[in-house]
Design an enzyme around this catalytic site. Structure first.
Site: not given
Ligand code: GLN
Length: 488
Positions: A81, A156, A180
């Protein structure tokens, strides 16, 4: 031999290499061919490092030729990532502000993989600074779900999940602040694990919300997940929150039985309102599988979950507003040109460099931390965080692991939620409490609806990754969901 090599799991590839049926160069070449075939459609990658990968693969092949034994990840390709630092390779966080940033060092998790002989294929798309649930917040382009290109891969770590599902990488690293890793794993029908907070070093992971962020693997099955966990977990003096405890051999948990897992808890609140009927049905089927495996099933109520989303969006945005203060045009990445003075240079750099979701979070977080509001919002959120932790502590006195759906629905369409941040935030309702409590959890495939995967989340107590892996593997052995692949 390169026939469909890209579809194989890490443990299958290891066998092929060990028995000299396949070389690392052959494997790396086959994967890049696959990327060339499908990434136009999927768009999982931001950067490819083919030349360097082939050089590393040659080195591994030499080692294989000489040595008698090779490690489980030796010569196996992996994709990372784009919020983990890779020495000499662009690390953008899918943000304009870091579009040309080349780190001078590796994240510890990346070093661990390289030290064990894994070959880095490239860097994967994500929501900008890991803020999002659909990969649509990337400043560059959205990634598409390989199961249905009109739908999102989740986020994400959408690039990581899509790359593994589309056979563009045997495994990948992601990061999980509120879901994420698990949410995109669920949407793309792969396995994704968020380890206990502090189990994998965060050194070199670009910070979003430091008290929640955690690196973990996305893989094709539970066996691979256990193998990768053995490599990336462990103490790191460069991360002051890293846990200094011996790492067990996670593959020992791959027994196919529940062994010491006697009681499986089902989170009552995550099977009710807001969970789609098809997801609910799959989880009910999963419960039956555990019953057949000999577990006692117990419904567990987690009253604090009602406040988890609000709590998360205060804690995470507060920490983000502080972490992202460093992007000021002076030290890293983008600097706005033609600003008459220092202050306007700060303003212009941040206005041009950050996307709308990142700005929204910085504003929310700054507000929650500002004097007069701190007690009402930030402090209250911290108290709720404690209640969530206590709910889990109480639950794990009664059950060995907890299960729930990973997400309330299957993958949604690209564009469907982009104008409605609140409905986007709701897709993490089942994953966020885990980060707030710091405990480990996994998502594994447990069904299909409308041709899209459904994920089962298994949660365990602090440092009980082995129990989770045991429960996940036993389920995998009794079902065939992990064998389902998208038709691209
Ligand atoms: N979707 C969640 C957010 O927008 C979690 C994001 C993540 O785990 N990096 O913060």
């Amino acid at each position: 031999m390169s026939d469909k090599l890209y579809t194989k799991t890490v443990h299958e590839l290891h066998q092929l290499m060990k028995t000299k049926k396949v070389s690392s160069v052959e494997l790396v070449t086959a994967i890049y061919e696959r990327i060339e075939q499908v990434d136009d459609k999927v768009k999982a990658y931001l950067t490819l490092t083919k030349a360097a990968a082939l050089i590393e693969a040659q080195k591994v092949d030499k080692r294989i030729a000489d040595a008698k034994e090779i490690g489980p990840l030796e010569g196996i390709p992996v994709a990372i990532k784009d919020n983990m630092c890779t020495e000499g390779v662009k690390t953008t966080c899918a943000s304009k502000i870091l579009a040309n940033y080349i780190p001078p060092y590796n994240a510890t998790a990346v070093t661990e993989l390289e030290d064990d002989g894994a070959i880095i294929l490239g860097k994967l798309n994500m929501d900008e600074f890991a803020m999002g649930s659909s990969c649509e917040n990337s400043a560059f382009f959205p990634t598409h779900n390989p199961w249905n290109l009109k739908t999102v891969p989740g986020g994400s770590s959408g690039g990581s999940a899509a790359a593994v599902a589309a056979d563009e990488a045997p495994f990948a690293l992601g990061s999980d602040t509120g879901g994420s890793i698990r949410q995109p794993a669920s949407f793309c029908g792969v396995v994704g694990m968020k380890p206990t907070y502090g189990r994998v070093s965060r050194y070199g992971l670009v910070a979003f919300a430091s008290s929640l962020d955690q690196i973990g693997p996305l893989a094709k099955d539970v066996t691979d997940t256990a193998i990768i966990m053995n490599v990336i977990c462990g103490y790191d003096p460069y991360d002051s929150t890293s846990i200094d405890k011996k790492v067990p051999d996670h593959t020992k948990a791959l027994t196919g039985k529940l062994d010491e897992i006697k009681t499986v808890g089902v989170v009552k609140e995550l099977l009710g309102k807001g969970i789609s009927p098809e997801v609910k049905k799959s989880i009910e089927e999963a419960i039956k599988v555990y019953e057949k495996l000999g577990a006692k099933i117990k419904m567990i109520s987690m009253p604090s979950f009602e406040y988890a989303l609000s709590c998360y969006y205060l804690v995470a945005t507060a920490e983000a507003s502080s972490n992202l203060a460093r992007y000021d045009g002076v030290k890293f990445g983008l600097r706005s040109a033609d600003s008459p003075d220092l202050l306007s240079m700060y303003y212009n750099t941040r206005r041009e460099g950050f996307g709308p979701e990142v700005k929204r979070r910085i504003m929310l977080g700054t507000y929650a931390l500002s004097s007069g509001y701190y007690d009402a919002y930030y402090l209250k959120a911290q108290k709720i965080r404690t209640l969530i932790k206590r709910d889990f502590e109480a639950a794990f006195k009664e059950v060995d692991v907890l299960i729930s759906p990973t997400t309330p629905t299957v993958a949604f369409n690209i564009g469907e939620k982009s104008d409605d941040p609140l409905s986007m935030y709701l897709s993490d309702i089942a994953t966020i409490p885990i980060n707030l409590a710091g405990i480990p959890a996994i998502s594994i495939p447990c069904g299909l609806a409308k041709g899209l995967p459904i994920g089962l989340q298994i949660m365990g107590n602090v440092l009980e990754e082995e129990k989770i892996i045991k429960a996940a593997y036993a389920f995998e052995q009794k079902t065939k969901w992990h064998k389902e692949r998208p038709k691209l």
